[in-house]
Design an enzyme around this catalytic site. Structure first.
Site, PDB file in Angstrom:
ATOM      1  N   SER A  65      -5.901   1.518   6.189  1.00  5.05           N
ATOM      2  CA  SER A  65      -5.274   1.017   7.310  1.00  5.05           C
ATOM      3  C   SER A  65      -5.189   1.983   8.710  1.00  5.05           C
ATOM      4  O   SER A  65      -4.095   2.646   8.110  1.00  5.05           O
ATOM      5  CB  SER A  65      -5.437  -0.478   7.037  1.00  5.05           C
ATOM      6  N   TYR A  86       1.096  -6.374   5.342  1.00  3.53           N
ATOM      7  CA  TYR A  86      -0.187  -5.505   5.820  1.00  3.53           C
ATOM      8  C   TYR A  86       0.461  -4.276   5.680  1.00  3.53           C
ATOM      9  O   TYR A  86      -0.475  -3.572   5.065  1.00  3.53           O
ATOM     10  CB  TYR A  86      -1.007  -6.650   6.418  1.00  3.53           C
TER      11      TYR A  86
HETATM   12  N1  LIG Z   1     -11.902  -4.906   7.382  1.00  2.87           N
HETATM   13  C1  LIG Z   1     -11.556  -4.732   8.104  1.00  2.87           C
HETATM   14  O1  LIG Z   1     -11.514  -5.200   9.112  1.00  2.87           O
HETATM   15  C2  LIG Z   1     -10.406  -3.830   7.584  1.00  2.87           C
HETATM   16  C3  LIG Z   1      -9.608  -2.773   7.974  1.00  2.87           C
HETATM   17  C4  LIG Z   1      -8.636  -1.856   7.564  1.00  2.87           C
HETATM   18  C5  LIG Z   1      -8.408  -2.112   5.931  1.00  2.87           C
HETATM   19  N2  LIG Z   1      -9.721  -2.909   5.426  1.00  2.87           N
HETATM   20  C6  LIG Z   1      -9.420  -2.795   3.916  1.00  2.87           C
HETATM   21  O2  LIG Z   1     -10.454  -3.085   3.337  1.00  2.87           O
HETATM   22  C7  LIG Z   1     -10.322  -3.341   2.012  1.00  2.87           C
HETATM   23  C8  LIG Z   1     -11.562  -4.587   1.667  1.00  2.87           C
HETATM   24  O3  LIG Z   1     -11.584  -5.220   3.262  1.00  2.87           O
HETATM   25  P1  LIG Z   1     -13.050  -5.900   3.292  1.00  2.87           P
HETATM   26  O4  LIG Z   1     -12.826  -6.142   4.676  1.00  2.87           O
HETATM   27  O5  LIG Z   1     -14.415  -5.716   2.780  1.00  2.87           O
HETATM   28  O6  LIG Z   1     -12.437  -7.731   2.891  1.00  2.87           O
HETATM   29  P2  LIG Z   1     -13.397  -8.567   2.173  1.00  2.87           P
HETATM   30  O7  LIG Z   1     -12.537  -9.655   1.725  1.00  2.87           O
HETATM   31  O8  LIG Z   1     -14.142  -9.237   2.421  1.00  2.87           O
HETATM   32  O9  LIG Z   1     -13.240  -8.458   0.565  1.00  2.87           O
HETATM   33  C9  LIG Z   1     -12.511  -7.670  -0.510  1.00  2.87           C
HETATM   34  C10 LIG Z   1     -12.855  -8.463  -1.969  1.00  2.87           C
HETATM   35  O10 LIG Z   1     -11.626  -8.219  -2.767  1.00  2.87           O
HETATM   36  C11 LIG Z   1     -12.078  -9.064  -4.003  1.00  2.87           C
HETATM   37  N3  LIG Z   1     -10.153  -9.515  -4.014  1.00  2.87           N
HETATM   38  C12 LIG Z   1      -9.309  -9.698  -3.109  1.00  2.87           C
HETATM   39  N4  LIG Z   1      -7.724  -9.953  -3.766  1.00  2.87           N
HETATM   40  C13 LIG Z   1      -8.316  -9.582  -5.260  1.00  2.87           C
HETATM   41  C14 LIG Z   1      -7.707  -9.300  -7.024  1.00  2.87           C
HETATM   42  N5  LIG Z   1      -6.130  -9.494  -7.217  1.00  2.87           N
HETATM   43  N6  LIG Z   1      -8.261  -8.419  -7.801  1.00  2.87           N
HETATM   44  C15 LIG Z   1      -9.520  -8.321  -7.653  1.00  2.87           C
HETATM   45  N7  LIG Z   1     -10.618  -8.317  -6.170  1.00  2.87           N
HETATM   46  C16 LIG Z   1      -9.754  -9.176  -5.135  1.00  2.87           C
HETATM   47  C17 LIG Z   1     -12.381 -10.232  -2.765  1.00  2.87           C
HETATM   48  O11 LIG Z   1     -12.637 -11.329  -3.762  1.00  2.87           O
HETATM   49  C18 LIG Z   1     -13.019 -10.070  -1.867  1.00  2.87           C
HETATM   50  O12 LIG Z   1     -14.527 -10.136  -2.519  1.00  2.87           O
HETATM   51  C19 LIG Z   1      -9.503  -4.242   2.581  1.00  2.87           C
HETATM   52  O13 LIG Z   1      -8.006  -3.285   1.666  1.00  2.87           O
HETATM   53  C20 LIG Z   1      -8.951  -4.192   3.533  1.00  2.87           C
HETATM   54  O14 LIG Z   1      -7.437  -4.211   3.339  1.00  2.87           O
HETATM   55  C21 LIG Z   1     -10.596  -3.530   6.054  1.00  2.87           C
END
Ligand SMILES: NC(=O)c1ccc[n+]([C@@H]2O[C@H](COP(=O)([O-])OP(=O)(O)OC[C@H]3O[C@@H](n4cnc5c(N)ncnc54)[C@H](O)[C@@H]3O)[C@@H](O)[C@H]2O)c1
Length: 254
Positions: free
Chosen positions: A138, A151
């Site tokens: 991130s 985070y």
């Molecule tokens: N959305 C953002 O703004 C953003 C920005 C930077 C980084 N990220 C990173 O991108 C990745 C995905 O984010 P997103 O926004 O799509 O999230 P999201 O919450 O929409 O999806 C994450 C998925 O991971 C699954 N998950 C969570 N814990 C788990 C576990 N212990 N075992 C297996 N599955 C698990 C959840 O069930 C969910 O379906 C994350 O690592 C997040 O930190 C997101």
């Protein structure tokens, strides 16, 4: 270009947001997609969408923070060409108000979860003659973001693990990179706005959109397209690198 015909791809957290968009795009490009998910209903929904479009995908109920579950799941999957460590959770707080329980919860999913999948996949990739790993960091790994102590810790660790793995397995033909999105509009974002800013959702959404100099949040599909490039043979010269996808957040916020 960017074909993944019959490549076996593991995507953690493929039931929602960025992981879902990656699963759908990779399947469109010909990959056999394996979704590892805590939420097996969400995984099943992504699998159904891929199958309806004529693609190949399977969902596996698994908590990435549990090493035994991860090892057992990778044993069921068998041959793998590409791993995307995408599953992650958010947390709001500073060093002086983050509880041990919250710190450990973020660590266990975001850091140990990625480690567990690296631990399970590297022998498989080595036996396969190589492969590709893409981790999800991130912008919080390289910029001080307000109220994101645990985070940021977890995403800094993802960046460091990426460099370590890229170095250690360079001569095993394993490429390892990470991506650093800024705010991407996913259920992850909607969920933490609802949980942490109840009653001020629209105002916070606007503020988070404007924090990218480009004036909006990113789309999951835009992140999936970057992931596709980095996991394709066309990116064969790229390893040990972090790729921001951030609407100018890191370099233009002045
Ligand atoms: N959305 C953002 O703004 C953003 C920005 C930077 C980084 N990220 C990173 O991108 C990745 C995905 O984010 P997103 O926004 O799509 O999230 P999201 O919450 O929409 O999806 C994450 C998925 O991971 C699954 N998950 C969570 N814990 C788990 C576990 N212990 N075992 C297996 N599955 C698990 C959840 O069930 C969910 O379906 C994350 O690592 C997040 O930190 C997101």
């Amino acid at each position: 270009m960017f074909k993944l015909t019959n490549k076996s791809v593991v995507i953690t957290g493929g039931g929602s947001g960025i992981g879902r968009a990656m699963s759908i795009l990779f399947a469109q490009q010909g990959a056999i997609v394996h979704i590892i998910e805590l939420n097996d209903k969400a995984a099943a929904d992504t699998v159904a969408e891929i199958e309806t479009a004529g693609g190949k995908a399977t969902g596996y109920a698994c908590d990435v923070s549990d090493q035994q579950q991860v090892v057992d799941t990778f044993a069921k999957i068998g041959a793998i060409d590409i791993l995307i460590n995408n599953a992650g959770i958010a947390h709001i707080g500073r060093a002086d108000n983050t509880s041990t329980a919250d710190f450990e919860r973020v660590f266990n999913v975001n850091v140990k979860g990625a480690y567990n999948c690296l631990y399970a996949v590297i022998p498989v990739l080595k036996a396969n003659g190589g492969g590709v790993i893409l981790n999800t960091a991130s912008i919080a790994a390289s910029v001080g973001i307000t109220d994101r102590f645990a985070y940021s810790m977890s995403k800094g660790a993802i960046h460091a693990m990426t460099l370590s793995v890229a170095r250690d397995f360079l001569h095993d033909n394993i490429r390892c990179n990470c991506i650093s999105p800024a705010r991407i509009h996913t259920p992850f974002v909607d969920g933490f706005i609802a949980k942490n800013y109840a009653g001020k959702e629209a105002e916070i959404f606007e503020k988070l959109s404007k924090s990218q100099p480009i004036g909006r949040m990113g789309k999951s599909e835009e992140v999936a397209a970057l992931a596709l490039y980095l996991c394709s043979d066309e990116a064969g010269f790229i390893t040990g690198t972090d790729y921001p996808i951030d609407g100018g957040f890191i370099t233009l916020n002045n």
